[in-house]
Write a protein that holds these residues in place. Structure first.
Motif, short mmCIF file in Angstrom:
data_model
loop_
_atom_site.label_atom_id
_atom_site.label_comp_id
_atom_site.label_asym_id
_atom_site.label_seq_id
_atom_site.Cartn_x
_atom_site.Cartn_y
_atom_site.Cartn_z
N ILE A 25 0.84 -1.21 0.00
CA ILE A 25 0.00 0.00 0.00
C ILE A 25 0.87 1.25 0.00
N ALA A 26 1.90 1.25 0.85
CA ALA A 26 2.80 2.42 0.91
C ALA A 26 3.51 2.64 -0.43
N GLU A 27 4.00 1.57 -1.05
CA GLU A 27 4.67 1.68 -2.35
C GLU A 27 3.71 2.18 -3.43
N THR A 28 2.51 1.66 -3.42
CA THR A 28 1.53 2.05 -4.43
C THR A 28 1.12 3.51 -4.25
N ARG A 29 0.95 3.93 -3.00
CA ARG A 29 0.63 5.35 -2.76
C ARG A 29 1.77 6.25 -3.23
N ALA A 30 3.00 5.84 -2.96
CA ALA A 30 4.15 6.64 -3.40
C ALA A 30 4.17 6.74 -4.92
N ALA A 31 3.90 5.64 -5.59
CA ALA A 31 3.87 5.65 -7.06
C ALA A 31 2.75 6.54 -7.56
N ASN A 32 1.62 6.52 -6.87
CA ASN A 32 0.48 7.34 -7.25
C ASN A 32 0.81 8.82 -7.09
N ASN A 33 1.52 9.18 -6.03
CA ASN A 33 1.90 10.57 -5.82
C ASN A 33 2.88 11.05 -6.88
N GLU A 34 3.81 10.19 -7.29
CA GLU A 34 4.76 10.55 -8.34
C GLU A 34 4.02 10.77 -9.65
N THR A 35 3.03 9.94 -9.93
CA THR A 35 2.25 10.08 -11.16
C THR A 35 1.52 11.41 -11.17
N LYS A 36 0.96 11.80 -10.04
CA LYS A 36 0.22 13.06 -9.95
C LYS A 36 1.13 14.25 -10.26
N SER A 37 2.33 14.24 -9.69
CA SER A 37 3.18 15.42 -9.82
C SER A 37 3.84 15.51 -11.19
N SER A 38 4.11 14.41 -11.86
CA SER A 38 4.91 14.49 -13.06
C SER A 38 4.14 14.32 -14.37
N MET A 39 2.90 13.85 -14.31
CA MET A 39 2.24 13.53 -15.57
C MET A 39 1.06 14.43 -15.91
N GLY A 40 0.55 15.18 -14.98
CA GLY A 40 -0.55 16.07 -15.31
C GLY A 40 -1.89 15.35 -15.33
N ASP A 41 -2.93 16.10 -15.70
CA ASP A 41 -4.30 15.61 -15.60
C ASP A 41 -4.71 14.64 -16.70
N LYS A 42 -3.97 14.56 -17.80
CA LYS A 42 -4.41 13.67 -18.86
C LYS A 42 -4.24 12.19 -18.50
N TYR A 43 -3.60 11.89 -17.39
CA TYR A 43 -3.42 10.51 -16.94
C TYR A 43 -4.34 10.16 -15.78
N GLU A 44 -5.48 10.83 -15.74
CA GLU A 44 -6.46 10.62 -14.66
C GLU A 44 -6.90 9.17 -14.57
N THR A 45 -7.07 8.51 -15.71
CA THR A 45 -7.52 7.12 -15.73
C THR A 45 -6.51 6.21 -15.05
N SER A 46 -5.22 6.37 -15.35
CA SER A 46 -4.22 5.51 -14.72
C SER A 46 -4.13 5.78 -13.22
N ARG A 47 -4.29 7.03 -12.81
CA ARG A 47 -4.29 7.35 -11.38
C ARG A 47 -5.49 6.69 -10.69
N GLU A 48 -6.62 6.66 -11.36
CA GLU A 48 -7.81 6.00 -10.80
C GLU A 48 -7.57 4.50 -10.67
N MET A 49 -6.91 3.90 -11.64
CA MET A 49 -6.60 2.48 -11.56
C MET A 49 -5.67 2.19 -10.38
N VAL A 50 -4.70 3.06 -10.16
CA VAL A 50 -3.79 2.90 -9.02
C VAL A 50 -4.58 3.03 -7.73
N GLN A 51 -5.51 3.98 -7.68
CA GLN A 51 -6.32 4.15 -6.48
C GLN A 51 -7.19 2.92 -6.22
#
Length: 146
Positions: A25-51
């Protein structure tokens, strides 16, 4: 057979599963936070999948914690009838009725850890030594109950 030792091993296995899930869970949350900061809003679907993955891991974690807490109610004293906390030897094998964790080796014997809600545990429930029960068309005789 020492049911207290078996129960300690079950506690240890569940603790390891809980630690592993917390780490995932901790690793996945960290990966999710990195995705948020570096990829922008067009990757909303992948962030939702991680969530969703985090949510699934959290459900597994909560279930393992619940099961571990339920072990506190298990009595390690010898039993006369099969029930929660019974270690049962049948002519087909050894079964410990506590939690569903598969098979473990203990004192050079294979012991199947089964849930009290399992069909096998229900078929054995309330039986005493030397009684016979049927499961999937196969009869088993209870040899010993601890």
């Amino acid at each position: 057979m020492n049911k207290s030792e078996i129960l300690k091993i079950i506690h240890q296995k569940l603790s390891e599963k809980i630690d592993h899930l917390e780490h995932l869970i901790a690793e996945t949350r960290a990966a999710n936070n990195e995705t948020k900061s570096s990829m922008g809003d067009k990757y909303e679907t992948s962030r939702e999948m991680v969530q969703q993955e985090i949510n699934n891991l959290q459900i597994q974690l909560n279930e393992n914690i619940r099961v571990k807490n339920s072990l506190k109610s298990i009595n390690t004293n010898p039993y006369q009838n099969v029930g929660l906390g019974s270690l049962v030897e049948t002519d087909k094998g050894f079964f410990y009725i506590a939690v569903s964790l598969g098979m473990m080796n203990f004192e050079q014997k294979k012991i199947f850890l089964i849930s009290p809600e399992s069909p096998l545990a229900k078929a054995m429930n309330g039986k005493t030594e030397n009684e016979v029960f049927s499961m999937n068309g196969t009869q088993q005789k209870i040899v010993k109950i601890w």
